[in-house]
Write a protein that holds these residues in place. Structure first.
Motif, short mmCIF file in Angstrom:
data_model
loop_
_atom_site.label_atom_id
_atom_site.label_comp_id
_atom_site.label_asym_id
_atom_site.label_seq_id
_atom_site.Cartn_x
_atom_site.Cartn_y
_atom_site.Cartn_z
N SER A 7 -7.48 -7.43 1.52
CA SER A 7 -7.40 -6.48 0.42
C SER A 7 -8.70 -5.69 0.28
CB SER A 7 -7.09 -7.21 -0.89
OG SER A 7 -8.12 -8.15 -1.20
N SER A 8 -9.84 -6.38 0.48
CA SER A 8 -11.12 -5.67 0.42
C SER A 8 -11.26 -4.68 1.56
CB SER A 8 -12.28 -6.66 0.46
OG SER A 8 -12.29 -7.40 1.67
N LEU A 9 -10.71 -5.03 2.73
CA LEU A 9 -10.75 -4.11 3.87
C LEU A 9 -9.90 -2.88 3.60
CD1 LEU A 9 -11.60 -3.47 6.78
CD2 LEU A 9 -9.62 -4.80 7.56
N VAL A 10 -8.72 -3.10 3.04
CA VAL A 10 -7.84 -1.97 2.71
C VAL A 10 -8.49 -1.09 1.65
CG1 VAL A 10 -5.64 -1.34 1.67
CG2 VAL A 10 -5.74 -3.16 3.36
N SER A 11 -9.12 -1.72 0.66
CA SER A 11 -9.79 -0.96 -0.39
C SER A 11 -10.95 -0.14 0.18
CB SER A 11 -10.30 -1.91 -1.48
OG SER A 11 -11.02 -1.21 -2.45
N SER A 12 -11.70 -0.74 1.10
CA SER A 12 -12.81 -0.03 1.72
C SER A 12 -12.33 1.15 2.54
CB SER A 12 -13.62 -0.99 2.59
OG SER A 12 -14.67 -0.32 3.25
N ILE A 13 -11.25 0.93 3.31
CA ILE A 13 -10.70 2.02 4.12
C ILE A 13 -10.18 3.15 3.23
CG2 ILE A 13 -8.86 2.64 5.72
CD1 ILE A 13 -9.12 -0.14 6.95
N ALA A 14 -9.52 2.79 2.15
CA ALA A 14 -8.97 3.80 1.24
C ALA A 14 -10.07 4.61 0.58
CB ALA A 14 -8.09 3.13 0.18
N SER A 15 -11.12 3.91 0.13
CA SER A 15 -12.22 4.62 -0.53
C SER A 15 -12.94 5.55 0.44
CB SER A 15 -13.21 3.61 -1.13
OG SER A 15 -13.77 2.77 -0.13
N HIS A 16 -13.15 5.08 1.67
CA HIS A 16 -13.80 5.94 2.66
C HIS A 16 -12.90 7.13 3.04
CE1 HIS A 16 -16.65 2.62 3.15
NE2 HIS A 16 -17.42 3.47 3.81
N ALA A 17 -11.60 6.91 3.08
CA ALA A 17 -10.68 8.01 3.38
C ALA A 17 -10.74 9.08 2.28
CB ALA A 17 -9.26 7.49 3.54
#
Length: 277
Positions: A7-17
Motif C-alpha cells: 500500500s505504501s508503494l502504491v501510494s508513493s507511485i500515485a503521489s509521484h505520478a
C-alpha cells in the motif's frame, strides 16, 4: 507487513505520478515557447499540431532578437533593477523584522498588523501618486523610478520576523550582556542563521520584479531603460506582433536567466521555506 509495504508503494507511485503530471502541466508552456522559437514562420502557422520543427529557424529568430533590439541592454537593466531592489529590501527588512520579533515596544502588534494589511495593497493603488512624484522630481526613465517604490517589502519583513522568532533568546541575551548593540546583534548574530530565508525571499523578489510589466510600462518610455518584459513589448510593437518565432525567441532569452538562477538556488529556496514555522 506485505499489505502495508504494497500500500505504501502504491501510494508513493500515485503521489509521484501526480507530481510528474503537475510538473508536465507547468513545463508545457515553456517547452512550447522554446520549440516555437526554433521554427520558421511557415511552420508556426501551418495547420495541424507539429511539435518538433521540420526546418530549423532558430538561428534566424534568435539573431533577430539581438540584431533588431538591444536585448543585452534589456537584460542588464533587469539585473541592475532586480539586484538593487533585493539588496535594499533586505537592508530595510532585517532591522525591521528583528525589532518586531525581539524588541518589545509600544504598538508593536499594531505595526505588524499594518504590515500584514499592506500585503493586500497592489502597486496599482498608489501608482498614480508615485508617477506624479517621480515626474515632478524628474526621475522618469531612470533606475530610481524603477527601484524606489519597492525597497520596502512587507513580505520580507514578515518572512524574516517569523524566522527571528525562533532564534534562541539565550544567545541574544548573552550578546547583550557582552555589550552588543541591537543592530550588531541583528546583523552579526541573528542574520547569519536567516540565510536560507533570505535566499528564498530573494528568489521570490527576483522573479516578481524580473517579470513585472505594469510599473516599467508606467515610468519608462525610453527603450534604453526598458526591463526585459517591457523590451518584449517594444519588440512586439516593432514587429507588429506577426513574427511569433522571434517573439518566442525573445521570451526564451528573457526566461532563461530566471530558470538558471532557480536551478542554482533551489536547495537554498527549499531550505528557506521549510525553516519557517
Amino acid at each position: 507487513m506485505r499489505r502495508r509495504s504494497s500500500s505504501s508503494l502504491v501510494s508513493s507511485i500515485a503521489s509521484h505520478a501526480v507530481l510528474m503530471l503537475g510538473a508536465l502541466v507547468m513545463l508545457l508552456p515553456f517547452l512550447w515557447m522554446a520549440l516555437t522559437s526554433l521554427k520558421p514562420p511557415q511552420e508556426i502557422f501551418r495547420f495541424g499540431l507539429h511539435i518538433l520543427p521540420e526546418q530549423w529557424g532558430g538561428a534566424e529568430n534568435y539573431g533577430r532578437v539581438f540584431s533588431d533590439t538591444p536585448m543585452l541592454r534589456f537584460l542588464v537593466n533587469g539585473i541592475v533593477v532586480c539586484s538593487a531592489i533585493v539588496v535594499l529590501q533586505v537592508l530595510i527588512a532585517v532591522p525591521a523584522a528583528y525589532a518586531l520579533a525581539r524588541i518589545p515596544f509600544r504598538g508593536r502588534s499594531l505595526f505588524f498588523s499594518l504590515i500584514l494589511i499592506s500585503l493586500l495593497v497592489p502597486i496599482q493603488v498608489p501608482s498614480l501618486f508615485l508617477y506624479l512624484g517621480f515626474a515632478h522630481a524628474g526621475l522618469l526613465d531612470t533606475y530610481a523610478s524603477l527601484v524606489l517604490p519597492f525597497i520596502i517589502s512587507a513580505f520580507a519583513i514578515f518572512l524574516l520576523r517569523q524566522h527571528f522568532l525562533h532564534f534562541p533568546q539565550e544567545v541574544i541575551e548573552a550578546a547583550r550582556l557582552d555589550n552588543f548593540g541591537e543592530f550588531e546583534i541583528a546583523w552579526r548574530i541573528v542574520l547569519p542563521s536567516a540565510r536560507p530565508a533570505i535566499g528564498a525571499f530573494a528568489v521570490f523578489s527576483m522573479v516578481a520584479h524580473w517579470n513585472d510589466l505594469y510599473w516599467p510600462l508606467v515610468v519608462v518610455t525610453d527603450p534604453a531603460m526598458a526591463t526585459p518584459p517591457l523590451g518584449v513589448v517594444f519588440f512586439r510593437n516593432q514587429e507588429s506582433g506577426s513574427d511569433f518565432g522571434a517573439l518566442m525567441a525573445a521570451a526564451t532569452v528573457i526566461s532563461a536567466p530566471l530558470i538558471l538562477a532557480f536551478l542554482l538556488a533551489q536547495r537554498t529556496f527549499v531550505r528557506g521555506l521549510t525553516s519557517i514555522r
